[in-house]
Design a protein around this motif. Sequence first.
Motif, PDB file in Angstrom:
ATOM      1  N   LEU A 157       0.752  -0.701   0.220  1.00  0.00           N
ATOM      2  CA  LEU A 157      -0.133   0.361   0.170  1.00  0.00           C
ATOM      3  C   LEU A 157       0.377   1.002   0.097  1.00  0.00           C
ATOM      4  O   LEU A 157       2.165   1.308   0.841  1.00  0.00           O
ATOM      5  CB  LEU A 157      -0.744  -0.016   1.332  1.00  0.00           C
ATOM      6  CG  LEU A 157      -2.181  -1.370   0.890  1.00  0.00           C
ATOM      7  CD1 LEU A 157      -1.869  -2.090   1.184  1.00  0.00           C
ATOM      8  CD2 LEU A 157      -3.659  -0.360   2.311  1.00  0.00           C
ATOM      9  N   GLU A 158       0.126   1.866  -0.945  1.00  0.00           N
ATOM     10  CA  GLU A 158       1.022   3.518  -0.746  1.00  0.00           C
ATOM     11  C   GLU A 158       0.555   4.413  -0.883  1.00  0.00           C
ATOM     12  O   GLU A 158      -0.268   4.337  -1.490  1.00  0.00           O
ATOM     13  CB  GLU A 158       2.388   3.246  -1.693  1.00  0.00           C
ATOM     14  CG  GLU A 158       1.643   3.016  -3.403  1.00  0.00           C
ATOM     15  CD  GLU A 158       3.139   2.900  -4.562  1.00  0.00           C
ATOM     16  OE1 GLU A 158       4.274   2.308  -4.028  1.00  0.00           O
ATOM     17  OE2 GLU A 158       2.400   2.125  -5.655  1.00  0.00           O
ATOM     18  N   SER A 159       1.069   6.297  -1.169  1.00  0.00           N
ATOM     19  CA  SER A 159       0.484   7.256  -0.708  1.00  0.00           C
ATOM     20  C   SER A 159       0.269   7.115  -2.168  1.00  0.00           C
ATOM     21  O   SER A 159       0.488   7.158  -2.994  1.00  0.00           O
ATOM     22  CB  SER A 159       0.804   8.230   0.521  1.00  0.00           C
ATOM     23  OG  SER A 159       2.018   8.630  -0.823  1.00  0.00           O
ATOM     24  N   ALA A 160      -0.733   8.198  -2.743  1.00  0.00           N
ATOM     25  CA  ALA A 160      -0.982   8.699  -4.493  1.00  0.00           C
ATOM     26  C   ALA A 160       0.918   9.428  -4.328  1.00  0.00           C
ATOM     27  O   ALA A 160       0.958   9.394  -6.283  1.00  0.00           O
ATOM     28  CB  ALA A 160      -2.042  10.070  -4.241  1.00  0.00           C
ATOM     29  N   GLY A 162       3.086   8.036  -4.536  1.00  0.00           N
ATOM     30  CA  GLY A 162       4.273   6.798  -4.070  1.00  0.00           C
ATOM     31  C   GLY A 162       4.617   6.238  -2.764  1.00  0.00           C
ATOM     32  O   GLY A 162       6.461   5.688  -3.000  1.00  0.00           O
ATOM     33  N   GLU A 163       4.521   7.237  -1.821  1.00  0.00           N
ATOM     34  CA  GLU A 163       5.406   6.614  -0.563  1.00  0.00           C
ATOM     35  C   GLU A 163       4.739   5.762  -0.418  1.00  0.00           C
ATOM     36  O   GLU A 163       3.783   5.087   0.283  1.00  0.00           O
ATOM     37  CB  GLU A 163       5.202   7.248   0.869  1.00  0.00           C
ATOM     38  CG  GLU A 163       6.035   8.772  -0.120  1.00  0.00           C
ATOM     39  CD  GLU A 163       5.149  10.225   0.687  1.00  0.00           C
ATOM     40  OE1 GLU A 163       4.468   9.606   1.579  1.00  0.00           O
ATOM     41  OE2 GLU A 163       6.102  11.937   0.682  1.00  0.00           O
ATOM     42  N   PRO A 164       5.451   4.372   0.261  1.00  0.00           N
ATOM     43  CA  PRO A 164       5.179   3.580   1.282  1.00  0.00           C
ATOM     44  C   PRO A 164       4.087   3.733   2.339  1.00  0.00           C
ATOM     45  O   PRO A 164       5.107   4.495   3.230  1.00  0.00           O
ATOM     46  CB  PRO A 164       6.540   2.218   1.050  1.00  0.00           C
ATOM     47  CG  PRO A 164       7.463   3.662   1.846  1.00  0.00           C
ATOM     48  CD  PRO A 164       6.744   4.287   0.613  1.00  0.00           C
ATOM     49  N   ARG A 220       5.802  -1.781   8.228  1.00  0.00           N
ATOM     50  CA  ARG A 220       6.213  -2.802   8.330  1.00  0.00           C
ATOM     51  C   ARG A 220       6.006  -1.826   6.520  1.00  0.00           C
ATOM     52  O   ARG A 220       5.340  -1.700   5.512  1.00  0.00           O
ATOM     53  CB  ARG A 220       6.687  -3.949   8.231  1.00  0.00           C
ATOM     54  CG  ARG A 220       6.676  -4.469   9.298  1.00  0.00           C
ATOM     55  CD  ARG A 220       7.537  -3.917  10.555  1.00  0.00           C
ATOM     56  NE  ARG A 220       8.848  -3.698  10.143  1.00  0.00           N
ATOM     57  CZ  ARG A 220       9.741  -4.848  10.357  1.00  0.00           C
ATOM     58  NH1 ARG A 220       9.907  -5.554  11.501  1.00  0.00           N
ATOM     59  NH2 ARG A 220      10.783  -4.856   9.822  1.00  0.00           N
ATOM     60  N   THR A 221       7.783  -1.320   6.052  1.00  0.00           N
ATOM     61  CA  THR A 221       7.301  -0.229   4.840  1.00  0.00           C
ATOM     62  C   THR A 221       9.070  -1.020   4.287  1.00  0.00           C
ATOM     63  O   THR A 221       8.832  -0.977   3.094  1.00  0.00           O
ATOM     64  CB  THR A 221       7.481   1.279   4.588  1.00  0.00           C
ATOM     65  OG1 THR A 221       9.045   0.987   5.399  1.00  0.00           O
ATOM     66  CG2 THR A 221       6.878   1.534   5.289  1.00  0.00           C
ATOM     67  N   VAL A 238      -1.142  -1.148  -4.226  1.00  0.00           N
ATOM     68  CA  VAL A 238      -1.829  -0.794  -4.481  1.00  0.00           C
ATOM     69  C   VAL A 238      -1.444   0.825  -3.556  1.00  0.00           C
ATOM     70  O   VAL A 238      -1.354   0.819  -3.203  1.00  0.00           O
ATOM     71  CB  VAL A 238      -3.144  -1.131  -3.179  1.00  0.00           C
ATOM     72  CG1 VAL A 238      -4.319  -0.849  -2.713  1.00  0.00           C
ATOM     73  CG2 VAL A 238      -3.155  -2.879  -3.384  1.00  0.00           C
ATOM     74  N   VAL A 239      -2.914   1.819  -4.393  1.00  0.00           N
ATOM     75  CA  VAL A 239      -2.678   3.223  -4.245  1.00  0.00           C
ATOM     76  C   VAL A 239      -3.903   3.675  -2.312  1.00  0.00           C
ATOM     77  O   VAL A 239      -4.564   3.301  -3.372  1.00  0.00           O
ATOM     78  CB  VAL A 239      -2.848   3.987  -4.824  1.00  0.00           C
ATOM     79  CG1 VAL A 239      -3.113   5.885  -4.883  1.00  0.00           C
ATOM     80  CG2 VAL A 239      -1.673   4.485  -5.829  1.00  0.00           C
ATOM     81  N   HIS A 240      -3.482   4.261  -1.789  1.00  0.00           N
ATOM     82  CA  HIS A 240      -4.177   3.797  -0.983  1.00  0.00           C
ATOM     83  C   HIS A 240      -5.080   5.045   0.172  1.00  0.00           C
ATOM     84  O   HIS A 240      -3.601   5.750   0.223  1.00  0.00           O
ATOM     85  CB  HIS A 240      -4.039   3.422   0.856  1.00  0.00           C
ATOM     86  CG  HIS A 240      -4.589   2.417   1.521  1.00  0.00           C
ATOM     87  ND1 HIS A 240      -4.585   2.052   2.708  1.00  0.00           N
ATOM     88  CD2 HIS A 240      -6.472   2.471   1.498  1.00  0.00           C
ATOM     89  CE1 HIS A 240      -5.643   2.279   3.635  1.00  0.00           C
ATOM     90  NE2 HIS A 240      -6.543   2.380   2.935  1.00  0.00           N
TER      91      HIS A 240
END
Length: 308
Positions: A115-118, A120-122, A138-139, A197-199
């Motif tokens: 899962l990552e932000s819009a 692209g950050e994990p 965990r990233t 997945v963008v979350h």
Amino acid sequence: MRTTVLVVTWRGREHVEACLDAVAAQTRPHRILVVDNASDDGTAGLLAAHPSRPAVRRLPVNAGYAGALAAALPQVGTEFVAWLNDDAVPAPDWLARLEDALEADPAAAAASALLESAAGEPISVGVGLTADGHGADRTDGAGVFGFCGGAALLRTAELAAAGGVPARFFCYYEDTDTSWRLRLRGRTVVSVPGARVVHRHGASSRPGSREFHRWNERNRLYMLLRCAPAGVALRECARFAALTAVLPLRRLLGRPVPTSWNFRTRLRLQVLAEVLVRLVPLARERRAVTGRATVGRSAVWRSANPGR
């Protein structure tokens, strides 16, 4: 079709269409079932009009993420079941990569996506278990104990054999609790960072809110009382109670106390009351978990916290 994708929504009008568009674009065939938690914002109309024509189960009340998953599980007849937040947008190969990961590892009962932000950050590639029994995203993929429930794939039969989804959790820690029970049955959880997945994290639950902290604090204790070694569970409940008692004294003495909701005495007393009220049912649930287990609780705890 090997997978049923369960999308849980509550007042998801602003984001559920993007989620359904992304699920419809998956490269693997699948069935989709949307569980609508009694939305009152027009979500029902959007679901009915969506071109993917998802099956929809509308609940009479908001049962939370955990409650909705538990309600839908009996309708899943496929080999795999995916859990997906309504504010998550999976890449087209998300499901294929998760299915392939479980196909390649017969011992794995669940696969956790990235899962990552819009930007692209994990955000999470799975959940680790801390020394005090917290589930922590965990990233880096190392030390993954469990799956992140926002976008994961599970073997349906293994989930059912482990006792299903803990509906009373409402939301938060249902994934870590489930991971505990899968591991107690000798199964593993794999991290699949290629399944992206963008979350839009917390679009429905408002991270940092009072209820967010109440669910997190309460459900961690529920989980430990259900799944962890007795010494760990009792220790962490005692620590929670002790800190609750100390906080008013620290304020009285003018010492610094964090301002977040989980350090407010009234909320912590509510959590303790909810745990105390459910001690007998939790004890019954613990016995049921024990009856399904093939691995000792201490062995699972040590594997998540080496050297302890």
